[in-house]
Design an enzyme around this catalytic site. Structure first.
Site, PDB file in Angstrom:
ATOM      1  N   GLU A  46       0.840  -1.195   0.000  1.00  0.00           N
ATOM      2  CA  GLU A  46       0.000   0.000   0.000  1.00  0.00           C
ATOM      3  C   GLU A  46       0.881   1.253   0.000  1.00  0.00           C
ATOM      4  O   GLU A  46       1.859   1.341   0.747  1.00  0.00           O
ATOM      5  CB  GLU A  46      -0.854  -0.071   1.263  1.00  0.00           C
ATOM      6  CG  GLU A  46      -1.779   1.059   1.541  1.00  0.00           C
ATOM      7  CD  GLU A  46      -2.581   0.824   2.821  1.00  0.00           C
ATOM      8  OE1 GLU A  46      -3.504   1.613   3.055  1.00  0.00           O
ATOM      9  OE2 GLU A  46      -2.297  -0.135   3.578  1.00  0.00           O
ATOM     10  N   LYS A 115      -9.127   2.643  -1.974  1.00  0.00           N
ATOM     11  CA  LYS A 115      -9.357   1.922  -0.723  1.00  0.00           C
ATOM     12  C   LYS A 115     -10.769   2.225  -0.229  1.00  0.00           C
ATOM     13  O   LYS A 115     -11.173   3.389  -0.151  1.00  0.00           O
ATOM     14  CB  LYS A 115      -8.321   2.354   0.310  1.00  0.00           C
ATOM     15  CG  LYS A 115      -8.331   1.566   1.602  1.00  0.00           C
ATOM     16  CD  LYS A 115      -7.132   1.952   2.450  1.00  0.00           C
ATOM     17  CE  LYS A 115      -7.019   1.110   3.699  1.00  0.00           C
ATOM     18  NZ  LYS A 115      -5.795   1.434   4.453  1.00  0.00           N
ATOM     19  N   CYS A 174      -5.796  -3.584   2.282  1.00  0.00           N
ATOM     20  CA  CYS A 174      -5.725  -3.709   3.735  1.00  0.00           C
ATOM     21  C   CYS A 174      -7.031  -4.102   4.409  1.00  0.00           C
ATOM     22  O   CYS A 174      -7.445  -5.249   4.330  1.00  0.00           O
ATOM     23  CB  CYS A 174      -5.148  -2.420   4.323  1.00  0.00           C
ATOM     24  SG  CYS A 174      -4.469  -2.651   5.978  1.00  0.00           S
TER      25      CYS A 174
END
Length: 199
Positions: A46, A115, A174
């Site tokens: 990331e 995200k 994530c």
């Protein structure tokens, strides 16, 4: 690797990053790619182009401009153009900034996914800098002069060959993997057979 058995090699790579230095980080990523010539898919962390801990610098235009330049450089200079490369980068869309997974193949940026689940607890305060992909309505994002597909439901194909199956790849970021029903579960139902999570 002997590809006649239909195997797919997926590698994860963790570069040494320099905070807010996309040029140095891209050079490090390119160097790592040189050492992974046989991998079909390579997944980097990331925000690997900018580094994760830029803080208020995430809102600096110079950093965001440099990020776009280096993403295009990475796409054009990747040593093995057949590889599917997933990196993390901050990208602008409209008036918002997103923490994105960016997918590269055949010398081009072929998609970017924001995200969805942006943490804002303990030492994580990403909501200070990034919007959630859940509220994004744009279907494309501009990176340099390139218009790139943008969204949380993008699937990427990576052609078979040498006995390999056709790959359908999904990339999330994530926290998505910790949700009661991860987005990758829905991607698998939609046909994805390789699920990548950059973290």
């Amino acid at each position: 690797m002997n590809k006649q058995f239909g195997l797919v090699r997926v590698s994860t790579a963790v570069p040494r990053v320099s905070v807010a230095d996309p040029a140095a980080n891209t050079a490090e990523i390119l160097s790592m790619l040189e050492g992974l010539p046989d991998s079909d898919i390579i997944v980097f962390p990331e925000l690997s182009i900018s580094s994760y801990s830029c803080g208020q610098l995430f809102h600096q235009q110079a950093l965001l401009d440099a990020t776009e330049i280096q993403l295009l450089k990475l796409a054009s200079e990747a040593p093995n153009k057949k590889q599917l490369i997933v990196v993390g980068a901050p990208l602008r869309s409209g008036t918002a900034l997103y923490n994105c997974s960016v997918v590269i193949n055949n010398g081009k940026i072929i998609g970017a996914s924001p995200k969805q689940f942006v943490p804002n607890y303990n030492e994580f305060y990403e909501a200070r800098y990034f919007a959630s992909g859940d509220v994004s309505t744009a279907q494309s994002v501009t990176i340099g002069d390139s218009i790139v597909p943008f969204g949380t439901q993008l699937l990427y194909t990576h052609g078979g060959g040498h006995g390999q199956p056709e790959l359908i790849v999904y990339a999330e970021i994530c926290e998505a993997i910790w949700m009661p029903i991860p987005p990758s579960s829905l991607a698998a139902i939609a046909g994805a057979n390789v699920l990548c999570n950059i973290s």
